[in-house]
Scaffold this active site. Structure first.
Site, PDB file in Angstrom:
ATOM      1  N   ALA A  74       0.561  -1.118  -0.069  1.00 59.98           N
ATOM      2  CA  ALA A  74      -0.082   0.096  -0.022  1.00 59.98           C
ATOM      3  C   ALA A  74       0.818   1.266  -0.085  1.00 59.98           C
ATOM      4  CB  ALA A  74      -0.865   0.112   1.340  1.00 59.98           C
ATOM      5  N   GLY A 115       0.440  -5.631   0.099  1.00 58.58           N
ATOM      6  CA  GLY A 115      -0.605  -5.627  -0.950  1.00 58.58           C
ATOM      7  C   GLY A 115      -0.244  -6.260  -2.405  1.00 58.58           C
ATOM      8  N   GLU A 128      -0.420  -9.662  -1.945  1.00 57.60           N
ATOM      9  CA  GLU A 128      -1.838 -10.081  -1.893  1.00 57.60           C
ATOM     10  C   GLU A 128      -2.568 -10.300  -3.183  1.00 57.60           C
ATOM     11  OE1 GLU A 128      -2.753  -7.062   1.012  1.00 57.60           O
ATOM     12  OE2 GLU A 128      -3.817  -8.842   2.386  1.00 57.60           O
ATOM     13  N   GLU A 177       3.094  -5.965   7.046  1.00 56.81           N
ATOM     14  CA  GLU A 177       2.024  -4.991   7.470  1.00 56.81           C
ATOM     15  C   GLU A 177       2.170  -4.872   8.932  1.00 56.81           C
ATOM     16  OE1 GLU A 177       1.264  -7.152   5.068  1.00 56.81           O
ATOM     17  OE2 GLU A 177      -0.002  -6.137   3.566  1.00 56.81           O
TER      18      GLU A 177
HETATM   19  N1  COA Z   1       4.464   3.754   0.814  1.00 55.84           N
HETATM   20  C1  COA Z   1       4.842   4.762   0.419  1.00 55.84           C
HETATM   21  N2  COA Z   1       6.186   5.093  -0.126  1.00 55.84           N
HETATM   22  C2  COA Z   1       7.135   4.075   0.181  1.00 55.84           C
HETATM   23  C3  COA Z   1       6.676   2.549   0.508  1.00 55.84           C
HETATM   24  C4  COA Z   1       5.181   2.670   0.715  1.00 55.84           C
HETATM   25  N3  COA Z   1       4.995   1.280   1.061  1.00 55.84           N
HETATM   26  N4  COA Z   1       7.803   2.044   0.306  1.00 55.84           N
HETATM   27  C5  COA Z   1       8.764   2.690  -0.173  1.00 55.84           C
HETATM   28  N5  COA Z   1       8.251   4.027  -0.235  1.00 55.84           N
HETATM   29  C6  COA Z   1       9.246   4.838  -0.824  1.00 55.84           C
HETATM   30  C7  COA Z   1      10.122   5.389   0.163  1.00 55.84           C
HETATM   31  O1  COA Z   1       9.670   6.458   1.107  1.00 55.84           O
HETATM   32  C8  COA Z   1      11.357   5.985  -0.912  1.00 55.84           C
HETATM   33  O2  COA Z   1      10.759   7.283  -1.211  1.00 55.84           O
HETATM   34  P1  COA Z   1      11.659   8.416  -1.282  1.00 55.84           P
HETATM   35  O3  COA Z   1      12.871   8.191  -2.330  1.00 55.84           O
HETATM   36  O4  COA Z   1      10.932   9.711  -1.418  1.00 55.84           O
HETATM   37  O5  COA Z   1      12.563   8.520  -0.094  1.00 55.84           O
HETATM   38  C9  COA Z   1      11.044   5.272  -1.987  1.00 55.84           C
HETATM   39  O6  COA Z   1       9.772   4.549  -2.183  1.00 55.84           O
HETATM   40  C10 COA Z   1      12.085   4.126  -2.232  1.00 55.84           C
HETATM   41  O7  COA Z   1      12.037   3.248  -1.145  1.00 55.84           O
HETATM   42  P2  COA Z   1      13.423   2.691  -0.602  1.00 55.84           P
HETATM   43  O8  COA Z   1      12.887   2.142   0.747  1.00 55.84           O
HETATM   44  O9  COA Z   1      14.551   3.838  -0.257  1.00 55.84           O
HETATM   45  O10 COA Z   1      14.100   1.843  -1.876  1.00 55.84           O
HETATM   46  P3  COA Z   1      14.670   0.326  -1.562  1.00 55.84           P
HETATM   47  O11 COA Z   1      14.797  -0.091  -3.128  1.00 55.84           O
HETATM   48  O12 COA Z   1      15.852   0.475  -0.522  1.00 55.84           O
HETATM   49  O13 COA Z   1      13.427  -0.716  -0.935  1.00 55.84           O
HETATM   50  C11 COA Z   1      11.397  -1.687  -0.478  1.00 55.84           C
HETATM   51  C12 COA Z   1      12.350  -0.911  -1.630  1.00 55.84           C
HETATM   52  C13 COA Z   1      10.305  -2.030  -1.406  1.00 55.84           C
HETATM   53  C14 COA Z   1      11.966  -3.058  -0.391  1.00 55.84           C
HETATM   54  C15 COA Z   1      11.184  -0.838   0.697  1.00 55.84           C
HETATM   55  O14 COA Z   1      10.898   0.220   0.250  1.00 55.84           O
HETATM   56  C16 COA Z   1      10.260  -1.537   1.700  1.00 55.84           C
HETATM   57  O15 COA Z   1      10.368  -2.380   2.179  1.00 55.84           O
HETATM   58  N6  COA Z   1       9.073  -0.736   1.825  1.00 55.84           N
HETATM   59  C17 COA Z   1       8.070  -0.972   2.610  1.00 55.84           C
HETATM   60  C18 COA Z   1       7.175  -2.356   2.321  1.00 55.84           C
HETATM   61  C19 COA Z   1       5.892  -2.425   3.175  1.00 55.84           C
HETATM   62  O16 COA Z   1       6.253  -2.303   4.257  1.00 55.84           O
HETATM   63  N7  COA Z   1       4.919  -2.616   2.386  1.00 55.84           N
HETATM   64  C20 COA Z   1       3.836  -2.847   3.095  1.00 55.84           C
HETATM   65  C21 COA Z   1       2.961  -1.558   3.181  1.00 55.84           C
HETATM   66  S1  COA Z   1       1.272  -1.959   4.036  1.00 55.84           S
END
Ligand code: COA
Ligand code: NAD
Length: 683
Positions: A62, A101, A104, A124
């Site tokens: 999400a 998501g 999912e 989550e």
């Molecule tokens: N919602 C909104 N923004 C998100 C996001 C999310 N779930 N996940 C990552 N972002 C944004 C970060 O804030 C960052 O933004 P910025 O460049 O403006 O700072 C950008 O996406 C890149 O994320 P970053 O973590 O720096 O990249 P990465 O390549 O190191 O890692 C992921 C990528 C996907 C592995 C990592 O971002 C992550 O674990 N995200 C969360 C996943 C999560 O918890 N999902 C469940 C949500 S309910």
């Protein structure tokens, strides 16, 4: 700007690409786009629909930024339902991370193909939520209850190969989007129509026990466990209804807001590690191979940096060698590397030296010798004489004035503080201290180094204790004042643990040693200061009893038999000091202890912001969460204060300051923010 969801049709295969940089989060436009693309593909009469992501992720979950506002339809749960009900089979081509998501969506597809090494999970709970689009009901139908519990309740991420073993993905292939066009679709029902998983009470109990131990105080993990368990006991539709209700209740919770706050604060801190400027660090000198120096050197070596470890005499060098050997041995015993690889790595990365003669040039030199200004100055004078002026010089001092350490150096622009936390190869926090003359390139290089060491860097200015230890000092001082007034160490520790701190303040001191804070109080002349409420208890414990904590077998607590028990010696000193101050001791309830201790931390946080020592309130939260065991799910002290209403906090602090102006004071910045109706995050 390109469309967040694109549909293309080639022959009998439709391809839907989610393209919502940076991580293809399922923001409103993506959810809308998915529904339209799905309908258009079905209407076009294709035989299969391939769903994939653009860039490095499939879908990271999400869009956490949307959680501060009410949900906007279509909800992801409904989009996922349509995918599962689609008359045309939908195939998930997982080109990159499928998290939250994203997974999912994939679970509702008829076939899941994953690129090698991609991350898969339902994280989550780490954001204070449960999966809200069927994850708690579909995943256990594929993996069984035990594996689903472990993934969902702990928010664990696994890689594609593990996901294949657990039956979450059907195959790992090098080009999932291409393979998805022709790979046979299994003749099994849709995931939601699979038989429910077998009940497994033992696994549920084990998950509950694990959550109580590892995620104490957090609401989401027990809820997640209950939902996964429900998959075994209720029809699919009932499970989904329960999941939806829980998801929406948690979405609006304080804990979810706090965890989101920390998540974005971490992302902002990590963004600093990607800035250009200054040298890339390939070689380092570490001076002092004790507790900190050895662990810092080991962390540097782990990031591929060659290290010369310097001590002042042969015995010190031998100790340093042993310390490094122990760190490698620990990695071997934990199964992280083999004995042969550890030996080869140590030989390739490390050189040990006694003194500064013939020191090789290095990109950075980090000092971790005794906490003594004169000793540290001598070390830097020797380093400056032995090294080219291009070498960055860094001190790991905990409290001392970085500017005074740097006095007299030929290139102070290359000087800064790098305050690691113990154990330095494990703790994620790094305070990067900007000295008076530190150049921006020096900071940039240090921040990039932090990124390579996988640390979360926080920038801090020069003051006693920087951000973290300055707040810690104020926190402990306030707890000592409560001891004087009637509390006891075990009561304070239990109250703070109950609040969610990893440990209580007195337990921590017993672990790290009472001598450090003692030396500090002495250095700062606390005993004769009139601007603070000096409490002599800790000094008397050190001076009169020699109890320095666990290392001497006794401290704030007794440790007969290894377990901490309240100490009659300490309680006698506490009672004497109360009597000496003419205080009639009174009971302190846990709530009052927490209120006073956190008020002290928060007030100091505002003072730190006001003094320009921290750049943003969220940085202070990161320091407390990552360096001092402040509960992540409370978001850190500054977030906690803002969430509860700054005006209400100001009123509480004013009352405390009126009662005890030496222990509590009201920073002007806090008054200004309340008057202007602003939050600390807006500074
Ligand atoms: N919602 C909104 N923004 C998100 C996001 C999310 N779930 N996940 C990552 N972002 C944004 C970060 O804030 C960052 O933004 P910025 O460049 O403006 O700072 C950008 O996406 C890149 O994320 P970053 O973590 O720096 O990249 P990465 O390549 O190191 O890692 C992921 C990528 C996907 C592995 C990592 O971002 C992550 O674990 N995200 C969360 C996943 C999560 O918890 N999902 C469940 C949500 S309910
Ligand atoms: P330590 O006593 O374990 O190690 C200090 C090492 O420095 C010893 O091995 C000693 O032989 C060596 N040393 C002393 N003088 C030297 C000199 N002139 N040249 C070369 N080597 C010399 O201490 P520590 O706990 O590792 O702390 C080191 C520094 O890190 C201190 O400034 C401390 O405040 C800071 N620090 C400590 C912690 C912690 O939790 N221990 C955390 C953050 C920062």
């Amino acid at each position: 700007m390109s469309e967040p969801v694109r549909l293309s049709i080639e022959g009998s295969v439709a391809r839907i690409v989610i393209d919502n940089p940076p991580v293809n989060a399922t923001a409103l436009a993506v959810r809308q786009g998915l529904v339209s693309a799905l309908e258009a593909a079905i209407a076009a009469g294709v035989a299969r629909i391939v769903l994939t992501g653009a860039g490095r992720t499939f879908v990271a979950g999400a869009d956490a930024r949307e959680f501060d506002a009410p949900p906007q339809p279509p909800l992801l749960a409904d989009v996922v339902e349509r995918i599962e009900q689609s008359p045309v089979p939908v195939v998930a081509a997982l080109n990159g991370a499928a998290l939250g998501g994203g997974l999912e969506i994939a679970l509702a597809c008829r076939l899941r193909l994953a690129a090698p090494g991609i991350a898969v999970g339902l994280p989550e709970v780490t954001l204070g939520l449960v999966p809200g689009a069927g994850g708690t009901q579909r995943l256990p139908r594929l993996t069984g209850l035990a594996a689903a519990l472990s993934l969902i309740a702990e928010g664990r991420t696994i890689d594609a190969a593990q996901a294949e073993r657990l039956g979450i993905v059907d195959a790992v292939v090098s080009d999932p989007a291409e393979a998805a066009r022709t790979h046979p679709i299994p003749a099994r029902p849709a995931t939601g129509a699979l038989p429910p998983p077998a009940a497994d009470n033992a696994a549920v109990e084990a998950a509950r026990a694990q959550a109580r131990r590892r995620m104490a105080g957090q609401n989401a993990p027990p809820e997640a466990i209950a939902l996964v368990d429900a998959a075994a006991h209720f029809p699919f539709s009932e499970g989904l209804a329960r999941e939806r209700a829980t998801f929406f209740a948690l979405r609006n919770s304080d804990q979810a807001a706090a965890l989101r706050h920390v998540f974005f604060a971490e992302r902002a801190a990590l963004a600093r590690t990607r800035q250009p400027g200054g040298p890339d660090i390939a070689s380092a000198i570490v001076v002092g191979g004790g507790t900190m120096g050895a662990a810092i050197a080991y962390a540097l070596a782990g990031a591929g940096i060659t290290v010369t470890l310097v001590e002042s005499d042969a015995a010190g060098t031998a100790r340093a060698r042993d310390n490094i050997g122990r760190l490698y041995a620990e990695a071997v015993s934990r199964g992280r590397t083999s004995a042969a690889a550890a030996e080869a790595d140590c030989a390739a990365r490390f050189t040990f030296r006694t003194g500064y003669d013939g020191l090789p040039p290095a990109d950075i030199a980090i000092e971790a010798v005794f906490e003594d200004l004169a000793v540290k100055r001598q070390v830097f004078a020797a380093l400056a004489a032995a090294l080219p002026q291009t070498t960055i010089l860094a001190t790991n001092t905990s409290f001392l004035d970085v500017n005074r350490i740097a006095e007299g150096l030929p290139a102070p622009a290359r000087f800064l503080g790098l305050h690691f936390f113990s154990p330095a190869h494990i703790m994620k926090l790094l305070e990067v201290i900007r000295g008076r003359d530190t150049a921006p390139e020096t900071l940039a290089a240090a921040l990039r180094l932090a990124g390579r060491l996988k640390k979360i860097p926080v920038l801090a200015g020069v003051c006693d204790g920087f951000i973290g230890n300055r707040i810690l000092t104020r926190y402990r001082q306030t707890c000592d004042v409560m001891l004087l007034a009637g509390a006891l160490p075990a009561g304070v520790d239990a109250a703070m643990r109950g609040f969610g701190m990893a440990m209580g303040p007195y337990e921590v001191q017993d672990l790290s040693g009472l001598d450090i804070a003692y030396a500090n109080r002495k250095r700062l002349g606390w005993r004769t200061r009139t601007d603070i409420r000096y409490v002599a208890i800790a000094d008397r414990i050190v001076e009169e009893t020699g109890r320095l904590g666990r290392k001497t077998g006794a401290g704030w607590y007794d440790y007969a038999g290894g377990r901490a028990t309240p100490s009659a010696t300490v309680e006698a000193i506490v009672a004497e000091e109360s009597a000496r101050a003419g205080i009639v001791r009174r009971p302190f309830a846990a709530g009052e202890i927490v209120a006073r201790a956190t008020a002290a931390m928060i007030a100091e946080g505002f003072a730190i912001l006001e003094d320009g020592i921290a750049e943003r309130a969220a940085d202070i939260d990161l320091v407390l969460v990552h360096g001092y065991g402040f509960p992540r799910w409370r978001g850190g002290p500054m977030h906690d204060a803002a969430r509860g209403g700054l005006a209400a906090f100001l009123a509480r602090l004013e009352a405390l300051a009126a009662e005890d102006p030496l222990t509590f004071s009201v920073p002007g910045l806090l008054r200004r923010l309340v008057a202007e109706g602003r939050s600390p995050d807006e500074i």
